[in-house]
Scaffold this active site. Structure first.
Site, mmCIF file in Angstrom:
data_model
loop_
_atom_site.group_PDB
_atom_site.id
_atom_site.type_symbol
_atom_site.label_atom_id
_atom_site.label_comp_id
_atom_site.label_asym_id
_atom_site.label_seq_id
_atom_site.Cartn_x
_atom_site.Cartn_y
_atom_site.Cartn_z
ATOM 1 N N ASP A 181 0.842 -1.190 0.000
ATOM 2 C CA ASP A 181 0.000 0.000 0.000
ATOM 3 C C ASP A 181 0.881 1.246 0.000
ATOM 4 O O ASP A 181 2.014 1.209 -0.496
ATOM 5 C CB ASP A 181 -0.943 -0.023 1.217
ATOM 6 C CG ASP A 181 -2.309 0.550 0.891
ATOM 7 O OD1 ASP A 181 -2.397 1.780 0.694
ATOM 8 O OD2 ASP A 181 -3.279 -0.222 0.834
ATOM 9 N N HIS B 292 -3.721 5.878 3.536
ATOM 10 C CA HIS B 292 -4.494 4.747 3.023
ATOM 11 C C HIS B 292 -4.013 3.421 3.600
ATOM 12 O O HIS B 292 -4.812 2.603 4.092
ATOM 13 C CB HIS B 292 -4.410 4.740 1.499
ATOM 14 C CG HIS B 292 -5.316 3.767 0.826
ATOM 15 N ND1 HIS B 292 -4.936 2.472 0.533
ATOM 16 C CD2 HIS B 292 -6.590 3.900 0.370
ATOM 17 C CE1 HIS B 292 -5.935 1.850 -0.073
ATOM 18 N NE2 HIS B 292 -6.952 2.690 -0.192
ATOM 19 N N SER C 231 -11.344 -0.711 -1.202
ATOM 20 C CA SER C 231 -10.082 -0.721 -0.449
ATOM 21 C C SER C 231 -10.288 -1.162 0.986
ATOM 22 O O SER C 231 -9.407 -1.766 1.601
ATOM 23 C CB SER C 231 -9.452 0.677 -0.445
ATOM 24 O OG SER C 231 -8.630 0.883 -1.558
#
Length: 675
Positions: free
Chosen positions: A210, A265, A433
């Site tokens: 990520d 994220h 996600s």
């Protein structure tokens, strides 16, 4: 006066180059061996190869994908002999002299499973990246014409699969999540019943590829993977894995050992999996697992395929049990696919389906649609997002044809998901996600419960996740007025339910080569009088399928036999098929191209077939449950596809007498014709 006849040929079905026909899955039906009146529905899939349409589709694809300007990725074949030194290509290599490439750099390599065998040698596909000053696609096309080059592609760029911005909240405001409060997927039930002596996910490493992870976050620090073979900050590669000071993980953006998150994220994704309870913030689904932080995404949320492939290989080589990939794109990277196939034997692979509210490209209407990878590969669990009502989230991409083409296997909570952000913060965020790490966490729990990898393989874990659950998520397609039902995660079912076969036909190929039968011309056009071989793959999503047979016929829905088809071989016995595994009927390769099949379904097209006749072939797959020898159920899957036959004559040379070209046959012009 002499005239030259110039003709534009109509589309021909080219199957000599192994053009795939993707079959559509119908429902699996359990029937007793004693039943003779089985009825199994299957939808027809039409396929005719149109070179103009294919060229237009390729151009549209090239215009839709994102990639890094000035960079290409390619692979070349190398045969290696044990104990003998070998080298790599570089700018001065004769193979590359006319390509205009600069700064050719070795990336990685994998054993080839399609190369011609050479005694005493092992074949590898070796990947390189290089710079080009020309148009990237022009360079890709040029490389594909070079002898010895196996594949060529841009350095694709994919993106995170979040929908909208995170909504920051404090730990005092929200300490749980809607899917835990209501225990809609039996997560807490599994905690209480099966994990009284250890934390769920304990002993399992989940690699989060990520934007990095805030490994100092109070709710993550205790659950971060640490590379015990590396001495911190001594400027050396102590464990010899090729990376310096990677004791916290690795950063492929800055090429160092500090995978700190500079976007947020990756930290949010990691918290969903393994947020540590008791710190006042919340709890992850598999809060006993360890997070391996691998930074391959930039602060903008973009990922280059070269960095992704390096990240996958790092995760596999450093002992990850599960790999979570909450990103994706429409670019179908051969490099990333090779890295994933290499990791598949060791790691459960999970990826997000994307957030464009679009169906897969097998959707029949002319509307926007897309296939997202890596989620779309059938050895990666592709995850769609659902909301608290049990419906697919409005932003989620969705799978039109289950079991065919690009495949998203399951849905998981992905709306308003509470988790960690950098600097000891928390937020609600939505997207596939957020749904993907739910599935990665379930994989960690199952691997923790079934630690013996030799008996409970990763394929077994994936099959239990996708096929054992009885929970569902629904999507209603207003355009076609169709309701789609998808499996949704249920960890209790995945532990408790026993595996059974779950079969589909994933691809079909046709061949008309001259060595199949006298009268075949091998020109890649299905023609009257020819004998055709069918090659196919059978995919099993669950359990172990034994005594697998495939039977073909060309009967109508009313069981009337097609008068233009004669089956020479209508039944093929296949090998057993394990969970998340594929078996074919003997694909044969030459120079990496499939050229024939060793155990074909073989049929003859009769001479009197009308021009442009549609031939519908039904394939019926039957199997037994090889994990339970006492079970007598026959598992059956049926699919139908069609192809068109041309009845044609080739014209060449000089036509010096009257003739009539009738519309009921094709008249094929070979080169110039003098009239």
């Amino acid at each position: 006066m002499k005239k030259f006849l110039s003709v534009i040929l109509s589309a021909a079905m080219l199957f000599n180059a192994a053009m795939p026909i993707f079959a559509e899955q119908s429902d699996i039906v359990d029937i007793s061996e004693s039943l003779s009146d089985e009825v199994i529905s299957g939808e027809t899939v039409e396929h005719a190869y149109d070179p103009i349409a294919e060229a237009e589709a390729e151009q549209a694809y090239r215009e839709s994908v994102n990639f890094t300007a000035g960079k290409v990725v390619f692979s070349a074949r190398q045969y290696r002999q044990e104990g003998v030194k070998f080298g790599f290509l570089n700018d001065a290599s004769p193979m590359l002299k006319d390509t205009g490439l600069k700064n050719v750099t070795y990336l990685m390599d994998f054993e080839s499973d399609t190369a011609d065998e050479r005694a005493g040698y092992t074949a590898y596909n070796v990947y390189y990246e290089a710079e080009t000053s020309d148009d990237v696609w022009l360079t890709v096309d040029r490389l594909k014409e070079v002898d010895g080059i196996i594949s060529a592609e841009p350095d694709f760029v994919w993106n995170t699969s979040d929908a909208g911005d995170p909504v920051t909240v404090s730990g005092d405001e929200i300490k749980s999540a809607w899917f835990l409060e209501n225990d809609v997927h039996d997560i807490k039930n599994v905690w209480d019943k099966y994990f009284t002596l250890k934390a769920p996910g304990a002993g399992v490493v989940v690699a989060v590829i990520d934007t990095g992870v805030d490994y100092t976050h109070k709710d993550l620090a205790a659950n971060m993977w640490v590379n015990d073979g590396e001495i911190p900050d001594n400027g050396m590669d102590d464990d010899g894995n090729g990376y310096v000071d990677d004791y916290r993980g690795v950063d492929f953006i800055e090429n160092d050992g500090d995978p700190m998150d500079d976007m947020g994220h990756g930290t949010h994704v990691s918290g969903i999996i393994a947020m540590t309870p008791g710190n006042g913030g919340g709890v992850g689904v598999a809060y006993g697992a360890k997070i391996m932080a691998i930074k391959a995404g930039q602060a903008t949320g973009s990922f280059a395929s070269t960095d992704i492939a390096k990240a996958i290989k790092y995760a596999k080589n450093n002992g990850a049990d599960v790999i979570n990939m909450s990103f994706g794109g429409t670019g179908k990277s051969n490099l990333v696919e090779s890295a994933l196939k290499d990791a598949f034997g060791q790691c459960v692979l999970v990826a997000s389906a994307g957030n464009d509210s679009l169906p897969t490209t097998d959707y029949p209407l002319d509307v926007p649609k897309e296939d997202i990878y890596p989620a779309g590969y059938n050895y990666v669990i592709g995850v769609m997002a659902e909301d608290a009502t049990g419906n697919l989230a409005g932003f989620s991409n969705w799978d039109y044809k289950i079991g065919a083409n690009c495949e998203y296997e399951i849905a998981a909570p992905g709306v308003g998901i509470y988790s960690t952000l950098p600097n000891n913060r928390y937020a609600l965020w939505s997207g596939t996600s957020m749904a993907a790490p739910m599935v990665a966490a379930e994989a960690a729990i199952l691997r923790s419960y079934y630690p013996d990898k030799n008996y409970y393989t990763n394929r077994y874990i994936m099959g239990q996740i996708v096929s054992a659950t009885e929970d569902t998520a629904m999507y209603y397609d207003k355009k076609l007025e169709e309701t789609h039902i998808y499996p949704s995660i249920n960890i209790y079912d995945s532990i408790y339910k026993q595996p059974k076969p779950d079969l589909s036909v994933s691809e079909v190929y046709l061949f008309d080569s001259a060595d199949i039968a006298e009268g075949n011309n091998g020109n890649g056009i299905v023609q009257s009088g020819e004998t055709v071989d069918l090659a196919f793959s059978v995919f099993n999503k669950w359990g172990i399928a034994g005594n697998v047979k495939v039977t073909a016929d060309a009967n109508s829905i009313a069981d009337v036999q097609n008068p233009y088809v004669e089956f020479i071989t209508d039944t093929v016995q296949l090998d057993n098929v394990g969970t998340f595994a594929t078996v074919n009927n003997g694909y044969t390769y030459k120079n990496d191209e499939m050229v024939s099949v060793s155990k074909p379904i073989r049929l003859k097209i009769k001479d009197n077939v009308p021009n442009d006749a549609e031939i519908a072939v039904n394939l019926t797959v039957t199997a037994k449950n090889d994990m339970d020898k006492t079970e007598h159920t026959v598992y059956t899957y049926k699919t139908t596809y069609t192809f068109r036959v041309q009845k044609g004559h080739a014209l060449s040379g000089v036509i010096n007498e009257d003739m009539t070209l009738t519309a009921d046959e094709y008249w094929i012009i070979e080169n110039n014709v003098l009239i």
